[in-house]
Design an enzyme around this catalytic site. Structure first.
Site, mmCIF file in Angstrom:
data_model
loop_
_atom_site.group_PDB
_atom_site.id
_atom_site.type_symbol
_atom_site.label_atom_id
_atom_site.label_comp_id
_atom_site.label_asym_id
_atom_site.label_seq_id
_atom_site.Cartn_x
_atom_site.Cartn_y
_atom_site.Cartn_z
ATOM 1 N N THR A 119 0.853 -1.179 0.000
ATOM 2 C CA THR A 119 0.000 0.000 0.000
ATOM 3 C C THR A 119 0.895 1.237 0.000
ATOM 4 O O THR A 119 1.758 1.393 0.867
ATOM 5 C CB THR A 119 -0.962 0.010 1.212
ATOM 6 O OG1 THR A 119 -1.706 1.236 1.206
ATOM 7 C CG2 THR A 119 -0.220 -0.119 2.528
ATOM 8 N N HIS A 161 1.261 -12.324 13.371
ATOM 9 C CA HIS A 161 2.212 -12.882 14.319
ATOM 10 C C HIS A 161 1.940 -14.341 14.645
ATOM 11 O O HIS A 161 2.742 -14.989 15.345
ATOM 12 C CB HIS A 161 2.194 -12.058 15.616
ATOM 13 C CG HIS A 161 3.533 -11.969 16.285
ATOM 14 N ND1 HIS A 161 4.622 -12.712 15.884
ATOM 15 C CD2 HIS A 161 3.971 -11.214 17.340
ATOM 16 C CE1 HIS A 161 5.664 -12.432 16.639
ATOM 17 N NE2 HIS A 161 5.296 -11.516 17.549
#
Length: 474
Positions: free
Chosen positions: A393, A445
């Site tokens: 992005t 994560h």
């Protein structure tokens, strides 16, 4: 409202191209709808005259609902279906009211349960009535009965062999539109899809030997954004004194909200940052603009940033994975479908470049240019937004230094690129003005540890600092 094959349950009608009384032909686009984040033109699979539009522009319609009624002429003018319309009403007592629906062909002639359950009994009853009328009235009613059977056969795809024309090829609306644009006769295409459905690949295979890339698609593109500029202009029309404006949550905003909430509250996000001197990369961008191998292609920093991320993934392949909760597996992808977040008039979308890992720099430049152009025109298909593995992005185009991007659902990492600005930087022991940017990498994560995420981000930064590593590391 047909299902365009992406598991959608509803769509918003953006624009009608026809009005009651207009004559339509098989394959003609009659409306544009927005499905999730993509705008799709729906063709009509019949020749006839538009009888009624069941929903206005801006309405959200469930898949399977009838959106348009068309008078289908069995042999001549559009008024001919009125004759068989009166005939079945007199004989089958249980169904005098539903008969007008027999003149309402759905947009797709297969797969809609409502059509198959309500129309087949009327067709069979009409056929039985025609066969059981040998008296003096038979000559007067034979033609209307045959016309009625032909109309029902055309709408339902079934009926007596004598009254049935050649079966229509099965294809979804976007495929029909593609075939029309390329001038391909679907009856001559060999289907390879399930249940004999013609796919895009089948159409391209049919046209490949005789036609170059489809230039006929582009004229239709400007039609989609036409109504869109009105949306941003709406706030300017708010009367003075109005303190609140309520905007329905639908279309792109609804899909984006669901995806972001699902991602933010499913994947534990971690974001790391690094500030890097990209002066050499900016010089390389200028050099590539004059390179003959890049002639006609758009060369910008995003191209080299994308290539740097692809090299970093190659060096750290475990980052290119997804978490499969149901099977309790981490699915590592041996390919990279590189997503590019794009701001469009309809909102944020994330189409992806398929198999970007296997592309040369010119090929990647071409793919990125096509992806961005298609997104800006509002013509990105649902398929182009599925199957992404990692995303970039570029918030720097808005003058923003960096951000903490939210993962695209199903992906493990997203790289945010900040604005590239001249800043004081220690270079070779001296403070000099250098081109500097900040990168931010968010990752899931659950499957990407801090070490792995840090290595990926550090590799991207190292390549942008010394772009010759695109060669030595690749």
């Amino acid at each position: 409202m047909p299902d365009v094959g992406e598991g959608l349950t509803e769509a918003e009608i953006l624009k009608w191209y026809v009005q009651p009384g207009d004559t339509v032909t098989d394959g003609q686009a009659v409306c544009e709808v927005e499905t999730a984040k993509a705008a799709v033109e729906l063709p009509i699979p019949y020749d006839g005259v538009v009888h009624a539009l069941h929903f206005p522009e801006g309405a959200t319609v469930d898949v399977g609902a009838s959106i348009i009624a068309v008078d289908v002429a069995a042999g001549g003018g559009a008024a001919e279906p009125e004759a068989p319309h009166a005939e079945p009403q007199a004989a089958p007592e249980p169904e005098p009211e539903p008969e007008p629906e027999g003149r309402q062909p759905v947009l797709v002639g297969y797969g809609v349960a409502r059509s198959s359950t309500k129309r087949r009994p009327r067709k069979q009853a009409a056929a039985a009535q025609a066969a059981a009328a040998p008296g003096p009235a038979a000559p007067a009613t034979a033609a209307p009965a045959a016309a009625a059977a032909a109309i029902q056969t055309e709408m339902n795809g079934h009926g007596p062999a004598a009254a049935v024309p050649a079966p229509r090829p099965l294809a979804k609306p976007p495929v029909r539109k593609l075939a029309k644009d390329l001038g391909v006769d679907l009856t001559q295409v060999t289907p390879t899809g399930p249940d004999g459905i013609i796919t895009r690949e089948d159409v391209h295979a049919a046209v490949a030997p005789v036609q170059a890339p489809p230039a006929h698609v582009t004229p239709a593109a400007p039609a989609a954004p036409a109504p869109e500029p009105e949306a941003p202009a709406a706030p300017t029309a708010v009367p003075s004194g109005v303190r609140e404006t309520r905007i329905p949550i639908k279309g792109v905003r609804k899909a984006t909200a669901a995806a972001m909430v699902g991602s933010a509250f499913t994947a534990p996000h971690v974001t790391e940052f690094v500030t890097v001197d990209v002066t050499r990369t900016m010089r390389l961008v200028e050099e590539l603009k004059s390179d003959k191998d890049m002639a006609g292609l758009r060369v910008n920093p995003l191209l080299l940033i994308a290539k740097a991320l692809l090299v970093a993934i190659k060096r750290n392949p475990d980052v290119n994975a997804s978490w499969h909760e149901a099977d309790q597996e981490i699915v590592r992808k041996e390919y990279v479908n590189l997503g590019i977040a794009a701001a469009t008039p309809r909102g944020l979308i994330v189409p992806n470049v398929k198999d970007a890992h296997a592309m040369t720099l010119p090929q990647l430049a071409q793919a990125l240019a096509e992806l961005v152009a298609t997104a800006r025109e509002g013509k990105t298909t649902p398929a182009a937004m599925q199957g992404g593995t990692v995303t970039i992005t570029n918030v720097g185009v808005f003058g923003v230094d960096t951000g903490t991007p939210i993962l695209n659902p199903g992906e493990s990492a997203i790289l945010a690129v900040g604005a590239i600005k001249p800043q004081p930087w220690v270079h070779k022991g001296k403070v000099k003005p250098r081109q500097v940017t900040t990168l931010a990498l968010s990752f899931d994560h659950r499957l990407v540890d801090g070490e792995l995420g840090s290595k990926v981000l550090a590799d991207v930064a190292a390549i942008l600092e010394r772009p010759k590593r695109l060669i030595t590391w690749a």
